[in-house]
Write a protein that holds these residues in place. Structure first.
Motif, short mmCIF file in Angstrom:
data_model
loop_
_atom_site.label_atom_id
_atom_site.label_comp_id
_atom_site.label_asym_id
_atom_site.label_seq_id
_atom_site.Cartn_x
_atom_site.Cartn_y
_atom_site.Cartn_z
N SER A 286 0.83 -1.23 0.00
CA SER A 286 0.00 0.00 0.00
C SER A 286 0.85 1.27 0.00
N GLY A 287 2.17 1.12 0.24
CA GLY A 287 3.06 2.29 0.19
C GLY A 287 3.57 2.73 1.55
N LYS A 288 3.47 1.86 2.55
CA LYS A 288 3.91 2.22 3.92
C LYS A 288 5.39 2.61 3.94
N SER A 289 6.24 1.74 3.39
CA SER A 289 7.68 2.00 3.44
C SER A 289 8.03 3.22 2.61
N THR A 290 7.36 3.38 1.50
CA THR A 290 7.61 4.55 0.64
C THR A 290 7.29 5.83 1.39
N LEU A 291 6.16 5.84 2.08
CA LEU A 291 5.79 7.03 2.85
C LEU A 291 6.78 7.24 4.00
N ALA A 292 7.13 6.16 4.69
CA ALA A 292 8.04 6.28 5.84
C ALA A 292 9.35 6.95 5.40
N CYS A 293 9.86 6.49 4.28
CA CYS A 293 11.13 6.99 3.76
C CYS A 293 11.00 8.46 3.36
N SER A 294 9.95 8.76 2.63
CA SER A 294 9.74 10.13 2.15
C SER A 294 9.50 11.09 3.33
N LEU A 295 8.76 10.62 4.32
CA LEU A 295 8.49 11.44 5.51
C LEU A 295 9.78 11.72 6.28
N GLY A 296 10.61 10.68 6.41
CA GLY A 296 11.89 10.85 7.11
C GLY A 296 12.74 11.93 6.45
N ARG A 297 12.76 11.88 5.12
CA ARG A 297 13.55 12.89 4.37
C ARG A 297 12.97 14.29 4.55
N LYS B 155 -2.32 12.31 21.97
CA LYS B 155 -1.88 13.05 20.77
C LYS B 155 -0.48 12.69 20.29
N LYS B 156 0.26 11.90 21.07
CA LYS B 156 1.65 11.59 20.66
C LYS B 156 1.72 10.37 19.75
N PHE B 157 0.57 9.76 19.51
CA PHE B 157 0.50 8.61 18.61
C PHE B 157 -0.33 9.04 17.40
N ILE B 158 0.35 9.13 16.27
CA ILE B 158 -0.32 9.62 15.06
C ILE B 158 -0.49 8.43 14.11
N GLU B 159 -1.72 8.00 13.97
CA GLU B 159 -1.98 6.81 13.15
C GLU B 159 -2.30 7.23 11.72
N VAL B 160 -1.54 6.67 10.79
CA VAL B 160 -1.72 7.01 9.38
C VAL B 160 -2.20 5.75 8.65
N PHE B 161 -3.37 5.83 8.09
CA PHE B 161 -3.96 4.67 7.40
C PHE B 161 -3.75 4.80 5.89
N MET B 162 -3.01 3.83 5.33
CA MET B 162 -2.81 3.80 3.88
C MET B 162 -4.06 3.15 3.28
N ASN B 163 -5.03 3.98 2.96
CA ASN B 163 -6.31 3.44 2.47
C ASN B 163 -6.26 3.25 0.95
N MET B 164 -5.49 2.26 0.55
CA MET B 164 -5.33 1.96 -0.87
C MET B 164 -6.12 0.69 -1.22
N VAL C 258 1.23 14.34 6.00
CA VAL C 258 1.59 14.04 7.39
C VAL C 258 2.29 15.24 8.03
N VAL C 259 3.19 15.85 7.27
CA VAL C 259 3.92 17.01 7.80
C VAL C 259 2.94 18.14 8.14
N SER C 260 1.94 18.37 7.28
CA SER C 260 0.96 19.43 7.55
C SER C 260 0.23 19.15 8.86
N TYR C 261 -0.16 17.89 9.04
CA TYR C 261 -0.84 17.53 10.29
C TYR C 261 0.08 17.81 11.48
N MET C 262 1.33 17.40 11.36
CA MET C 262 2.27 17.58 12.49
C MET C 262 2.50 19.06 12.77
N GLU C 263 2.57 19.84 11.71
CA GLU C 263 2.75 21.29 11.89
C GLU C 263 1.54 21.88 12.60
N ASN C 264 0.34 21.51 12.13
CA ASN C 264 -0.88 22.05 12.74
C ASN C 264 -1.00 21.67 14.21
#
Ligand SMILES: Nc1ncnc2c1ncn2[C@@H]1O[C@H](COP(=O)(O)OS(=O)(=O)O)[C@@H](OP(=O)(O)O)[C@H]1O
Ligand SMILES: Nc1ncnc2c1ncn2[C@@H]1O[C@H](COP(=O)(O)OP(=O)(O)O)[C@@H](O)[C@H]1O
Length: 212
Positions: free
Chosen positions: A41-52, A127-136, A200-206
């Motif tokens: 579903s793209g979990k690792s791809t998102l994890a990597c991109s988010l880390g960068r 609020k310290k646990f941010i669950e991201v659902f890859m709804n693919m 994800v970054v937008s959510y974290m910023e907000n």
């Protein structure tokens, strides 16, 4: 050294640097970004991109990827429901430690069962646990099939000899009921890795996670 809070009469070493001091030193707040979804579903791809993306903002993250952990910390676990539960439990505990150390821990695992993800959530303050659902859609994941495992599962070749099911085919995936972020197709098109990370970054910023 203190024995406060230790029920047994053994030595108890407290962390020399408190959580607030650790976060101040790192200039960031620790938290867990938990990415859940089907294989492919793209979990690792998102994890990597988010880390960068976080790195470009001067924030330190660390990725715990299900596939990688299964070569080390979780190498003794298979894919029975009990093993998956233990896999998620251990990863949740480690992610919690990373967050406590002040890092943004990005965990990317199928984590198919809701109760297991909720148990990880319960380890952290609100609020310290941010669950991201890859709804693919399953069909998209199956078409990608980067490791050829869906094909094997459809042929009934994953079960033997361990009698385990493949998530989405003959083992359930329970979608979150109240996740913080949902990644989905837009007008039938897959968002780019950069767009997914941006969400994800937008959510974290907000939520003020990237301010400190
Ligand atoms: N039976 C079965 N079901 C699901 N997935 C399987 C299975 N057997 C092997 N794999 C591969 O293992 C990767 C999933 O590991 P996880 O630790 O994330 O799984 S779980 O959270 O414990 O369910 C997953 O990798 P990803 O594609 O990265 O998700 C699969 O490729
Ligand atoms: N947003 C995306 N755009 C294009 N291809 C993607 C995207 N996300 C994932 N992919 C591709 O789909 C496949 C599975 O992605 P992956 O991140 O390995 O999924 P998972 O970790 O959930 O198994 C990979 O080949 C990856 O390059």
């Amino acid at each position: 050294m203190s024995t406060v809070g230790n029920p047994a009469n053994i030595f108890w070493h407290e962390n020399p640097v408190g959580k607030a001091e650790r976060e101040k030193l790192l200039n960031q707040q620790g938290c867990v970004v938990w990415i859940t979804g089907l294989s492919g579903s793209g979990k690792s791809t998102l994890a990597c991109s988010l880390g960068r993306e976080l790195q470009s903002k001067g924030k330190l993250s660390y990725v715990l990827d299900g596939d990688n952990l299964r070569h080390g910390l979780n190498k003794n676990l298979g894919f029975s429901p009990e093993s998956r539960t233990e896999n998620i439990r251990r990863t949740g505990e480690v992610a919690n430690l990373f967050a406590d150390a002040g890092l943004i821990c990005i965990a990317s695992l199928i984590s198919p069962y809701r109760k297991d993800r909720d148990a990880c959530r319960a380890l952290l303050p609100d609020k310290k646990f941010i669950e991201v659902f890859m709804n693919m859609p399953l069909q998209l994941c199956e078409d990608r099939d980067p490791k050829g495992l869906y094909k094997l599962a459809r042929e009934g070749k994953i079960k033997a000899p361990h009698f385990v099911g493949f998530t989405g085919i003959d083992d359930p995936y329970e979608p979150p009921l109240n996740c913080e972020i949902e990644i989905q197709l837009k007008d039938g098109v897959v968002p780019t890795p950069h767009e997914m990370a941006g969400q994800v970054v937008s959510y974290m910023e907000n939520e003020g996670f990237l301010e400190a």
